[in-house]
Structures are given as C-alpha cells and as structure tokens.
Design a protein around this motif. Structure first.
Motif, short mmCIF file in Angstrom:
data_model
loop_
_atom_site.label_atom_id
_atom_site.label_comp_id
_atom_site.label_asym_id
_atom_site.label_seq_id
_atom_site.Cartn_x
_atom_site.Cartn_y
_atom_site.Cartn_z
N PRO A 154 8.70 -33.09 13.62
CA PRO A 154 8.81 -32.09 14.68
C PRO A 154 8.51 -30.68 14.17
N GLY A 155 8.07 -29.84 15.08
CA GLY A 155 7.75 -28.46 14.76
C GLY A 155 6.57 -27.99 15.58
N VAL A 156 6.26 -26.70 15.49
CA VAL A 156 5.15 -26.13 16.25
C VAL A 156 4.19 -25.43 15.29
N ASP A 157 2.93 -25.33 15.71
CA ASP A 157 1.91 -24.71 14.87
C ASP A 157 1.84 -23.19 15.03
N LYS A 158 2.29 -22.68 16.16
CA LYS A 158 2.26 -21.23 16.39
C LYS A 158 3.64 -20.77 16.84
N SER A 159 4.15 -19.72 16.23
CA SER A 159 5.48 -19.23 16.57
C SER A 159 5.64 -17.79 16.13
N LEU A 160 6.68 -17.16 16.67
CA LEU A 160 7.03 -15.78 16.33
C LEU A 160 8.49 -15.78 15.90
N ASN A 161 8.74 -15.32 14.67
CA ASN A 161 10.11 -15.31 14.12
C ASN A 161 10.49 -13.91 13.66
N MET A 162 11.79 -13.65 13.67
CA MET A 162 12.30 -12.41 13.07
C MET A 162 12.18 -12.51 11.56
N ALA A 163 11.85 -11.38 10.91
CA ALA A 163 11.71 -11.34 9.45
C ALA A 163 12.48 -10.14 8.91
N VAL A 164 13.14 -10.35 7.79
CA VAL A 164 13.89 -9.28 7.10
C VAL A 164 13.37 -9.19 5.67
N PRO A 165 12.59 -8.15 5.34
CA PRO A 165 12.11 -7.99 3.97
C PRO A 165 13.07 -7.18 3.10
N LEU A 166 13.28 -7.62 1.88
CA LEU A 166 14.01 -6.88 0.86
C LEU A 166 13.01 -6.47 -0.22
N ASN A 167 13.00 -5.17 -0.56
CA ASN A 167 12.01 -4.66 -1.49
C ASN A 167 12.66 -4.12 -2.76
N PHE A 168 11.99 -4.37 -3.87
CA PHE A 168 12.33 -3.74 -5.15
C PHE A 168 11.02 -3.36 -5.80
N GLY A 169 10.87 -2.08 -6.13
CA GLY A 169 9.58 -1.67 -6.66
C GLY A 169 9.61 -0.35 -7.38
N PHE A 170 8.41 0.13 -7.67
CA PHE A 170 8.26 1.36 -8.44
C PHE A 170 7.05 2.14 -7.94
N ASN A 171 7.25 3.43 -7.70
CA ASN A 171 6.17 4.34 -7.34
C ASN A 171 5.85 5.25 -8.52
N TYR A 172 4.62 5.24 -8.93
CA TYR A 172 4.16 6.14 -9.99
C TYR A 172 3.38 7.28 -9.33
N PHE A 173 3.90 8.50 -9.45
CA PHE A 173 3.33 9.65 -8.77
C PHE A 173 2.27 10.33 -9.62
N ILE A 174 1.17 10.73 -8.98
CA ILE A 174 0.09 11.45 -9.65
C ILE A 174 -0.15 12.75 -8.87
N ASN A 175 -0.10 13.87 -9.56
CA ASN A 175 -0.31 15.17 -8.92
C ASN A 175 -1.78 15.47 -8.73
N ASP A 176 -2.07 16.27 -7.69
CA ASP A 176 -3.43 16.75 -7.51
C ASP A 176 -3.64 18.03 -8.32
N GLY A 177 -4.79 18.68 -8.15
CA GLY A 177 -5.11 19.87 -8.93
C GLY A 177 -4.25 21.07 -8.65
N TYR A 178 -3.48 21.03 -7.54
CA TYR A 178 -2.61 22.15 -7.18
C TYR A 178 -1.15 21.89 -7.57
N GLY A 179 -0.88 20.78 -8.21
CA GLY A 179 0.47 20.47 -8.65
C GLY A 179 1.31 19.71 -7.66
N TYR A 180 0.75 19.32 -6.51
CA TYR A 180 1.50 18.55 -5.53
C TYR A 180 1.43 17.06 -5.85
N MET A 181 2.52 16.34 -5.55
CA MET A 181 2.47 14.88 -5.60
C MET A 181 1.53 14.42 -4.49
N ARG A 182 0.42 13.80 -4.85
CA ARG A 182 -0.60 13.47 -3.85
C ARG A 182 -0.93 11.98 -3.83
N TYR A 183 -0.95 11.34 -5.01
CA TYR A 183 -1.35 9.94 -5.11
C TYR A 183 -0.19 9.11 -5.67
#
Length: 238
Positions: A154-183
C-alpha cells in the motif's frame, strides 16, 4: 594645514570603522550535494539535492528565510531488501527557516579562534515536501524468497507532507573591496523529518512492518551566497 590633515584623517578612520560595523540585510544563494534516506525501507541509499535560498538578516548572525529544494531520494533494493522493496522519489520542497550563528552570542572580538568560527550555526524550519515516486516495487517478484508475487504494497506515488528541517552548518564570510561582508561560502548538514508516508511511497501496517518513526532524509551540501540590499548597523565590529 596640519589641523586640516588631522581632521581628514579622523574622518577617514571614523568612516572606515563605521563601514566595518555595517552589513547588508538580505542574501540569496544556491548549492547542492548528496542525501541519504532513512525510511520504512530496510536500507537507505544516496541521492542528490540542489537548493536555492533567500534570507533576511535580522542581524549579521540571525537570519530568517525561505529554501527551495529539488532532488532525488532513494532506498532499498529489489534483490537484497528483505521484502524486495525499493523506491525512487524525485521530490521538491519549500521550507521557512531561522538560523542562529555563534557570532550573535559570543564576544569574538577578543578571540581569534571565536572570530574564525563565528559563522557556525544551528537552524530550525518548517514547510512542505512534494513527493513524486518515479520508481517503486509494489509487487514482490516471482523469484522472491518469501511470499513471491505478494502485493500490492500500500501507498501512493504522489503526496504532499509536512517537513521539518534541522540545520547545522558554517558560513565563511568574504569581504568586498569596501570592507563589507558580501560573499558567503556555506557548508550545511540538514536532517529533514517528514510527517506522513510519502517519502518512500510505502504505507504498510505497523503490525506487519516496522513503521514507528518519521521518514527522514539527511542532506550534505556546499553552496554560495551573495549579500545585498539596504545597509544596517551592528553593535559589533564585523
């Protein structure tokens, strides 16, 4: 002349310090990687995930945003699975997420180590996943060791379910030529808990099959973000 020079120097230093304490309020980005499923099927397999994201920066280190994903989740194997089950799900999803980075809660100005890891974060979200099962075993093959020809599962091929994502990560910031965090270069591990029986396409009774926990797929991605929009001041030096 000397007074004029000192005045101009102070203005320059003050302007530079001000720029260093400002940030852009929005960012968008994209990325991709691999995922692995953990469902009612005995063993999950690796698939792929691609994503696009748009974030609003409440502070440089607190964001709320939307993430859209497209990918393939798969699991099982008709030959090696104990019940000869396998599935392929070409899914899409959209979730709203909030993320808190370490830089918001620690005084990184006094520690080079903390400064370097200020982009470390945790996140939580909620949204929906659109499941599209493109390949699935509904009947056991005639050569199955147990209950050949049993089905349909039993089961269906197409469906819509609620999803709850949990994230763990890292952002590495790169400044532009004016000293702002840009990338931003982003590395992220995400566990997606789906509520319903659509991720693997199987909805078997728990009296016959183990079916006690939400279906999950974990994704491991790397991506790139670009900061833009209006500028806002921040209490710490960036």
């Amino acid at each position: 002349m000397r007074a004029t020079y000192i005045t101009l120097l102070l203005v320059f230093i003050g302007s530079f310090s001000f720029a260093q304490s400002n940030y852009f309020k929005m960012s968008y980005g994209f990325g991709g990687g691999v995922n692995k499923s953990y469902t009612d099927v005995y063993k999950g397999s690796f698939g792929y995930t691609a994503y696009g994201v748009f974030d609003y920066h409440i502070t440089p280190f607190v964001t709320i945003g939307l993430e859209g994903q497209y990918g393939m989740v798969q699991g099982g194997n008709i030959e090696t699975d104990p019940h000869n089950r396998q599935f392929v799900n070409k899914y899409t999803s959209i979730t709203a997420n909030v993320k808190l980075m370490l830089g918001e809660i620690v005084d990184y100005d006094k520690s080079e180590f903390l400064y370097n890891i200020r982009g470390l974060y945790l996140g939580l979200g909620i949204g929906v996943i659109n499941n599209n099962i493109t390949d699935i075993v509904r009947y056991k093959p005639s050569w199955a060791q147990y209950d050949p020809g049993y089905g349909p599962f039993p089961g269906v091929d197409k469906s819509l379910n609620m999803a709850v994502p949990l994230n763990f990560g890292f952002n590495y910031f790169i400044n532009d030529g004016y000293g702002y965090m840009r990338y931003i270069i982003n590395i992220n591990a995400q566990s997606n808990f789906t509520f319903g029986e659509g991720l693997d396409g199987y909805n078997d009774s728990s009296t016959k099959f183990k079916n006690y926990s939400p279906d999950v797929y974990n994704s491991y991605t790397i991506g790139f973000k670009y900061m833009l929009g209006r500028i806002k001041s921040y209490r710490k030096t960036l």
